[in-house]
Design a protein around this motif. Structure first.
Motif, PDB file in Angstrom:
ATOM      1  N   CYS A  40      -4.669   0.555  -0.007  1.00  0.00           N
ATOM      2  CA  CYS A  40      -5.762  -0.096   0.719  1.00  0.00           C
ATOM      3  C   CYS A  40      -6.948   0.859   0.901  1.00  0.00           C
ATOM      4  O   CYS A  40      -6.811   2.073   0.784  1.00  0.00           O
ATOM      5  CB  CYS A  40      -5.277  -0.637   2.061  1.00  0.00           C
ATOM      6  SG  CYS A  40      -5.073   0.603   3.341  1.00  0.00           S
ATOM      7  N   GLY A  91       0.097   3.989   1.067  1.00  0.00           N
ATOM      8  CA  GLY A  91      -0.110   4.754   2.292  1.00  0.00           C
ATOM      9  C   GLY A  91       0.547   4.104   3.499  1.00  0.00           C
ATOM     10  O   GLY A  91       1.497   4.630   4.067  1.00  0.00           O
ATOM     11  N   CYS A  92       0.067   2.904   3.870  1.00  0.00           N
ATOM     12  CA  CYS A  92       0.504   2.278   5.125  1.00  0.00           C
ATOM     13  C   CYS A  92       1.535   1.174   4.929  1.00  0.00           C
ATOM     14  O   CYS A  92       2.080   0.650   5.900  1.00  0.00           O
ATOM     15  CB  CYS A  92      -0.711   1.731   5.880  1.00  0.00           C
ATOM     16  SG  CYS A  92      -1.582   0.449   4.969  1.00  0.00           S
ATOM     17  N   CYS A 148       0.816  -1.208   0.000  1.00  0.00           N
ATOM     18  CA  CYS A 148       0.000   0.000   0.000  1.00  0.00           C
ATOM     19  C   CYS A 148       0.857   1.269   0.000  1.00  0.00           C
ATOM     20  O   CYS A 148       1.801   1.388   0.780  1.00  0.00           O
ATOM     21  CB  CYS A 148      -0.941  -0.006   1.203  1.00  0.00           C
ATOM     22  SG  CYS A 148      -1.889   1.520   1.343  1.00  0.00           S
ATOM     23  N   CYS A 156      -6.611   3.644   3.566  1.00  0.00           N
ATOM     24  CA  CYS A 156      -5.765   4.780   3.169  1.00  0.00           C
ATOM     25  C   CYS A 156      -6.455   5.668   2.129  1.00  0.00           C
ATOM     26  O   CYS A 156      -6.372   6.891   2.214  1.00  0.00           O
ATOM     27  CB  CYS A 156      -4.429   4.296   2.636  1.00  0.00           C
ATOM     28  SG  CYS A 156      -3.345   3.720   3.954  1.00  0.00           S
TER      29      CYS A 156
HETATM   30 ZN   LIG Z   1      -2.969   1.470   3.398  1.00  0.00          ZN
END
Ligand SMILES: [Zn+2]
Length: 220
Positions: A31, A22-23, A20, A34
């Motif tokens: 995901c 983001g995370c 992902c 996010c």
């Molecule tokens: Zn994420």
């Protein structure tokens, strides 16, 4: 064929592992948590330009960078439903007047040299994913409407905004033989910053006499 596809996916994953933007969670490019956490884009200074996500958001910035430069083409599928909803919402009553042959989706093209280097046009990938969602066949795909005739240099960050805008002017050509008269043209791009590219693209197709030109970007 299945064998070939799995080899292909293996290569893609090797080039760019699925985690992902983001995370960092494994197994997905971005995901749901996010993407849902991402702020909406601020309004563009140009009324015809619409964007979904805030480009200042680090996750979105990273996602688009991976889509553009890291061959992570799967992002186009993730972004498409958001753009689709945005377009449908913006069209409103227009959907009842037009539809089918009369609403054209046009990805902002890359110059052929840039396309050769990158191997794909991310805006085209996004547009194709939007079309897959269009089961009601509201849109027609019309990439040929716009040709990029001038290669815009990758600008250094320090360079003045005015220079960048000047560099972008007249970068597009719309062949006069094409029919867009009275139609709604929807330009699709990944990112819009100053809006200069989209303004230039809109100007290039003006002579085709479309009834309306709108532009949608993933981020601004
Ligand atoms: Zn994420």
């Amino acid at each position: 064929m299945r064998y070939l596809i799995s080899i292909f996916n293996f290569i893609i994953d090797a080039v760019f592992p699925r985690e992902c933007a983001g995370c960092g969670r494994n197994g997905t490019l971005l995901c749901t948590t996010c993407i849902e956490d991402t702020q909406r884009a601020p309004r563009s200074e140009h009324a015809f330009i619409n964007a979904v996500f805030d480009y200042h958001n680090k996750t979105i910035k990273r996602a688009i960078w991976r889509l553009k430069y890291k061959n992570a083409r799967g992002f186009s599928k993730i972004f498409a439903p958001y753009l689709y909803d945005e377009i449908i919402g913006a069209l409103g009553n227009e959907l009842f007047i037009s539809g089918g042959e009369n609403i054209l989706l046009v990805p902002v093209p890359l110059h052929k040299k840039r396309l050769r280097e990158r191997g794909y046009n991310q805006s085209e990938l996004i547009t194709r994913e939007i079309l897959k969602l269009d089961i009601a066949r509201i849109f027609s795909y019309a990439p040929e409407i716009l040709v990029r005739v001038k290669e815009t240099k990758q600008q250094a960050k320090s360079e003045k905004r005015n220079m960048r805008i000047k560099n972008l002017r007249d970068a597009f050509h719309a062949p006069p033989t094409l029919n867009a008269r009275g139609k709604v043209v929807i330009l699709i791009d990944d990112v819009t910053t100053t809006g200069a590219t989209l303004v230039d693209a809109k100007r290039a197709i003006r002579h085709l006499r479309p009834r309306k030109v709108l532009a949608f970007a993933v981020a601004h």
